[in-house]
Design a protein around this motif. Structure first.
Motif, mmCIF file in Angstrom:
data_model
loop_
_atom_site.group_PDB
_atom_site.id
_atom_site.type_symbol
_atom_site.label_atom_id
_atom_site.label_comp_id
_atom_site.label_asym_id
_atom_site.label_seq_id
_atom_site.Cartn_x
_atom_site.Cartn_y
_atom_site.Cartn_z
ATOM 1 N N MET A 169 0.817 -1.193 0.000
ATOM 2 C CA MET A 169 0.000 0.000 0.000
ATOM 3 C C MET A 169 0.865 1.262 0.000
ATOM 4 N N GLU A 170 2.145 1.117 0.373
ATOM 5 C CA GLU A 170 3.000 2.292 0.446
ATOM 6 C C GLU A 170 3.246 2.921 -0.919
ATOM 7 N N HIS A 171 3.057 2.181 -1.990
ATOM 8 C CA HIS A 171 3.300 2.731 -3.325
ATOM 9 C C HIS A 171 2.009 3.178 -4.009
ATOM 10 N N TYR A 172 0.924 3.195 -3.278
ATOM 11 C CA TYR A 172 -0.331 3.664 -3.846
ATOM 12 C C TYR A 172 -0.196 5.091 -4.355
ATOM 13 N N TRP A 173 0.485 5.936 -3.616
ATOM 14 C CA TRP A 173 0.676 7.324 -4.018
ATOM 15 C C TRP A 173 1.364 7.410 -5.375
ATOM 16 N N LYS A 174 2.318 6.491 -5.601
ATOM 17 C CA LYS A 174 3.064 6.502 -6.856
ATOM 18 C C LYS A 174 2.160 6.118 -8.027
ATOM 19 N N ILE A 175 1.350 5.110 -7.825
ATOM 20 C CA ILE A 175 0.415 4.674 -8.870
ATOM 21 C C ILE A 175 -0.582 5.789 -9.174
ATOM 22 N N ARG A 176 -1.063 6.444 -8.142
ATOM 23 C CA ARG A 176 -2.023 7.542 -8.324
ATOM 24 C C ARG A 176 -1.387 8.714 -9.070
ATOM 25 N N ALA A 177 -0.166 9.084 -8.694
ATOM 26 C CA ALA A 177 0.524 10.199 -9.354
ATOM 27 C C ALA A 177 0.794 9.877 -10.825
ATOM 28 N N ILE A 178 1.223 8.667 -11.105
ATOM 29 C CA ILE A 178 1.477 8.251 -12.489
ATOM 30 C C ILE A 178 0.181 8.308 -13.289
ATOM 31 N N ASP A 217 12.684 18.497 -13.372
ATOM 32 C CA ASP A 217 11.653 17.560 -12.920
ATOM 33 C C ASP A 217 10.532 17.452 -13.958
ATOM 34 N N LEU A 218 10.171 18.573 -14.545
ATOM 35 C CA LEU A 218 9.129 18.588 -15.570
ATOM 36 C C LEU A 218 9.564 17.800 -16.805
ATOM 37 N N VAL A 219 10.808 17.959 -17.216
ATOM 38 C CA VAL A 219 11.337 17.213 -18.366
ATOM 39 C C VAL A 219 11.282 15.713 -18.081
ATOM 40 N N VAL A 220 11.680 15.320 -16.889
ATOM 41 C CA VAL A 220 11.701 13.900 -16.516
ATOM 42 C C VAL A 220 10.284 13.327 -16.517
ATOM 43 N N LEU A 221 9.362 14.001 -15.855
ATOM 44 C CA LEU A 221 7.991 13.490 -15.785
ATOM 45 C C LEU A 221 7.312 13.507 -17.153
ATOM 46 N N SER A 222 7.598 14.522 -17.944
ATOM 47 C CA SER A 222 7.027 14.575 -19.298
ATOM 48 C C SER A 222 7.520 13.404 -20.132
ATOM 49 N N ALA A 223 8.805 13.131 -20.059
ATOM 50 C CA ALA A 223 9.368 12.035 -20.853
ATOM 51 C C ALA A 223 8.758 10.690 -20.468
ATOM 52 N N PHE A 224 8.592 10.453 -19.189
ATOM 53 C CA PHE A 224 8.082 9.155 -18.739
ATOM 54 C C PHE A 224 6.555 9.029 -18.826
ATOM 55 N N TYR A 225 5.836 10.101 -18.483
ATOM 56 C CA TYR A 225 4.405 9.936 -18.275
ATOM 57 C C TYR A 225 3.495 10.822 -19.125
ATOM 58 N N ALA A 231 11.156 13.255 -8.721
ATOM 59 C CA ALA A 231 10.232 14.184 -9.395
ATOM 60 C C ALA A 231 8.783 13.747 -9.174
ATOM 61 N N LEU A 232 8.549 12.461 -9.204
ATOM 62 C CA LEU A 232 7.205 11.933 -8.974
ATOM 63 C C LEU A 232 6.742 12.262 -7.555
ATOM 64 N N ALA A 233 7.640 12.119 -6.594
ATOM 65 C CA ALA A 233 7.298 12.446 -5.200
ATOM 66 C C ALA A 233 7.008 13.940 -5.056
ATOM 67 N N LYS A 234 7.802 14.781 -5.703
ATOM 68 C CA LYS A 234 7.569 16.228 -5.647
ATOM 69 C C LYS A 234 6.224 16.580 -6.289
ATOM 70 N N PHE A 235 5.925 15.933 -7.416
ATOM 71 C CA PHE A 235 4.640 16.175 -8.071
ATOM 72 C C PHE A 235 3.489 15.776 -7.158
ATOM 73 N N ARG A 236 3.598 14.621 -6.553
ATOM 74 C CA ARG A 236 2.533 14.124 -5.674
ATOM 75 C C ARG A 236 2.275 15.091 -4.532
ATOM 76 N N ILE A 237 3.335 15.594 -3.934
ATOM 77 C CA ILE A 237 3.172 16.530 -2.819
ATOM 78 C C ILE A 237 2.576 17.854 -3.310
ATOM 79 N N ALA A 238 3.050 18.324 -4.465
ATOM 80 C CA ALA A 238 2.534 19.587 -5.007
ATOM 81 C C ALA A 238 1.060 19.469 -5.398
ATOM 82 N N ARG A 239 0.654 18.306 -5.872
ATOM 83 C CA ARG A 239 -0.731 18.155 -6.338
ATOM 84 C C ARG A 239 -1.690 17.712 -5.251
#
Length: 144
Positions: free
Chosen positions: A1-10, A96-104, A133-141
């Motif tokens: 369950m600890e990675h639920y945040w990651k799945i949600r952010a993705i 961070d934006l470049v990284v997240l854009s490239a992956f997701y 970057a994913l963790a930063k996005f999750r916290i920001a959103r």
């Protein structure tokens, strides 16, 4: 369950472009439904109701009203979600934006190699930066 945040952010990132498309298309779809409703309510050429005022036209009218209401509520929710995602993306560093854009967001074919070349970093570092970057996005959103 600890990675639920990651799945949600993705999921939020991967769905961002589709969400923007929905926001662009929804007003036209709502307008089409309103036109159908107007046509259903307008009198026919003989001065009578175009569909005879039957129970079926009344049911169809109720159905159109429900569908318009549902679409308007969905549009409002989509706009709110897109706004939260946009603000979170704007809060990130350019890297961070470049990284997240490239992956997701842009769903590149080979984001790891692209980022290795663009940022001059190792494969391992690409994945570390992606996770940060994913963790930063999750916290920001979504907050903590």
């Amino acid at each position: 369950m600890e990675h639920y945040w990651k799945i949600r952010a993705i999921s939020q990132l991967r769905g961002y472009k589709a969400l923007l498309s929905e926001i662009d298309n929804a007003p036209g779809e709502i307008e089409e439904l309103r036109q159908q409703m107007t046509a259903l309510k307008s009198p026919g050429a003989d001065g009578g109701e175009s569909h005879g005022g039957s129970g079926r036209s009344s049911d169809r009218l109720d159905s159109l009203i429900d569908e318009i209401t549902d679409r308007e509520e969905a549009l409002k929710a989509a706009k709110a979600s897109a706004k939260r995602t946009r603000r979170a993306l704007e809060a990130l560093s350019q890297e961070d934006l470049v990284v997240l854009s490239a992956f997701y967001i842009d769903d590149m074919r080979n984001p790891t190699d692209y980022l290795m070349d663009r940022l001059y970093i190792s494969r391992r570092t690409v994945y570390v930066r992606r996770d940060l970057a994913l963790a930063k996005f999750r916290i920001a959103r979504n907050g903590l």
